[in-house]
Enzyme design. Structure first.
Site, short mmCIF file in Angstrom:
data_model
loop_
_atom_site.label_atom_id
_atom_site.label_comp_id
_atom_site.label_asym_id
_atom_site.label_seq_id
_atom_site.Cartn_x
_atom_site.Cartn_y
_atom_site.Cartn_z
N CYS A 42 39.97 31.86 31.00
CA CYS A 42 39.67 31.22 32.28
C CYS A 42 40.83 31.45 33.25
CB CYS A 42 39.52 29.71 32.10
SG CYS A 42 38.18 29.26 30.99
N ASN A 142 42.61 26.36 30.60
CA ASN A 142 42.56 27.73 30.05
C ASN A 142 43.16 27.66 28.65
OD1 ASN A 142 44.39 30.81 30.80
ND2 ASN A 142 42.55 30.51 29.61
N GLY A 143 42.38 28.02 27.65
CA GLY A 143 42.87 27.99 26.27
C GLY A 143 41.84 27.39 25.34
N TYR A 282 46.17 43.67 28.52
CA TYR A 282 44.83 43.85 29.11
C TYR A 282 44.36 42.79 30.09
CZ TYR A 282 39.68 43.72 29.13
OH TYR A 282 38.38 43.65 29.49
#
Ligand code: SF4
Length: 498
Positions: A42, A142-143, A282
């Protein structure tokens, strides 16, 4: 577009979910998890102390769109009134000018979601906005929490009711249950219960708060904007609104921003950092700084190191655009070979193209990438890619390039072989689907039908970052820095639905 309002949050669905770009992506992803990429978790962003903060958050989310394309949302506050809007779709689909006009105030947080826990549904879109005894609280996460199933099970047994199937809601419950007097203490209590990966942006009526887990798996940084402050997953979100990068949020740190300025507290004891190395390989944009490292510089080093470790007799170097561009440029620099644009990527199909019908599935790679025949015909080429997950997309790409006339194909990978899944906020196929978990490099070369194949070594990878011991490399060696237990995977909390 249909719209409804619950608890001060408007929610929108742009047409039938399955017909939105994000809906199509998810529909195909859920088809037996056929994605051949590690997929970002996210993007999170927050602004305090700016006029019309929601508009700035919109731009920040726009810059972070690559981190999640399933849903987007913003919650804002003018100091007393908290309002939010979230929906399924891309930032520009969900957060229209009309929506932003309805989100006033000097404080706002936003979230782009790619699901790593729970399905792609409107109720699972973030920021999560809740009312509790202390007032309103919005959370963007996020996670992945590795003890989510266990914690939620206990809470449900004690009578707690959950509205979503996201692990993030557990944090909201823990905050509400804390006996701490102030939000900082409540948050500290809550975060000391959860395990795993979390970078959080949160807000109350009048505070912006950021927090990182004790290993800082996922990135979060602080920026300065005039007299105001920002929190962002990546610095590209600061750049887009003209904010200045200050520093990363530290492992276990909590950052509180309000009318008194910014205060930082070490809320959780850091047990050793484990930044996700894949952010540098990436996920993150090359124009970002994450964990204090320039992503482009690291990727170029990956390419240069790969050229030293695994040179190839070839006429030129090309990338699998766009995520491998910097590494391919590094390989070209390191090998002294020219860099050519042998593949052109169609940027209008997003990170994943979904075939409308099964029978044209093989067209997917063709829709996304087109080889430049005049460059490839009769030439010996080095193709640099950032990673190989299942190998199916790489194989199709190589066939395309061979068909376009390439005489020899030397495939070079800017990371070591991936042998393990991620449990810290990245959507990965199961271990058995990872080609390197069951095939040797030679077998993978045969499968891909390339003349030669080489991966970057672990040693080479570690040499490309400034503080190699501060990173997680678990997907390359299954040495997980935080015990993963029996988390149950992405759909672990769906089983709790009645
Ligand atoms: Fe990143 Fe891999 Fe560690 Fe997951 S397991 S946090 S993808 S390095």
């Amino acid at each position: 577009m249909t719209e409804r309002e619950t608890e001060g949050v408007t929610e929108s669905v742009a047409g039938r979910v399955a017909n939105t770009s994000a809906g199509r992506m998810r529909a195909a992803d859920s088809e037996a998890g056929k994605n051949d990429r590690f997929r970002d978790g996210c993007g999170i962003f927050g602004v305090y102390g700016a006029r019309r903060a929601a508009e700035l958050v919109y731009f920040g989310l726009y810059a972070l769109q690559h981190r999640g394309q399933e849903s987007a949302g913003i919650v804002s506050s003018d100091g007393t009134c908290v309002k939010g809007h979230k929906g399924l779709g891309l930032v520009s689909d969900v957060l229209t000018a009309e929506v932003l006009t309805g989100l006033p105030g000097h404080l706002a947080i936003g979230h782009n979601r790619y699901s790593t826990t729970g399905r792609t549904t409107l109720e699972n879109a973030q920021p999560l906005l809740v009312n509790y005894q202390g007032g309103k609280l919005a959370i963007g996460h996020n996670g992945n929490l590795v003890n989510a199933r266990e914690l939620r099970g206990k809470m449900e047994a004690g009578g707690s009711i959950f509205q979503t199937t996201m692990d993030t809601e557990i944090i909201a419950h823990l905050i509400a249950h804390s006996r701490g007097r102030w939000i900082e203490k409540k948050l500290k209590d809550a975060l000391s219960e959860v395990k795993g990966a979390f970078a959080l942006v949160m807000m109350t009526e009048n505070k912006l708060i950021g927090a990182c887990d004790p290993r800082s798996f996922r990135p979060l940084c602080v920026g300065k904007l005039g007299n105001g402050w920002c929190l962002a997953s990546e610095t590209c979100a600061l750049d887009i609104i003209g904010a200045k990068y200050v520093r990363p949020v530290k492992a276990g740190e909590m950052v509180i921003i309000d009318e008194g300025g910014m205060r930082c507290v070490q809320a959780l004891k850091s047990s050793g950092k484990a930044h996700c190395i894949f952010e540098l390989i990436y996920f993150s944009r090359p124009d970002s700084t994450v964990f204090g490292e320039s992503v482009d510089k690291v990727r170029r080093k990956l390419g240069r190191t790969l050229a030293e470790e695994a040179p190839a007799h070839a006429d030129f170097v090309m990338a699998v655009p766009d995520s491998s561009n910097s590494a391919a440029l590094g390989f070209a620099e390191g090998s002294g070979l020219p860099f050519e644009l042998g593949l052109i990527r169609n940027h209008y199909v997003g990170r994943t193209f979904i075939d409308p019908v099964q029978r044209v599935r093989d067209q997917a790679v063709r829709v996304k990438f087109n080889p430049v025949r005049d460059i490839l015909r009769g030439r010996r080429v080095v193709i640099v890619d950032d990673s190989i997950v299942r190998g199916t997309t790489s194989k199709k790409l190589i066939r395309l390039i061979r068909k376009a006339g390439a005489r020899e194909i030397h495939f070079r990978v800017g990371s070591p072989p991936i042998v393990g899944s991620c449990f810290y906020g990245i959507d990965t196929p199961s271990r058995t689907k990872l080609i390197a978990s069951s095939h040797s490099v030679r077998q993978i070369a045969e499968f891909l039908e390339v003349d030669t194949l080489a991966y970057l070594s672990m040693r080479g990878l570690r040499s490309c970052v400034s503080r190699p011991d501060d990173y997680c490399y678990a997907c390359f060696g299954e040495c997980y820095p935080e015990p993963v237990g029996n988390g149950g995977g992405k759909m672990a909390l769906e089983g709790n639905r009645r």
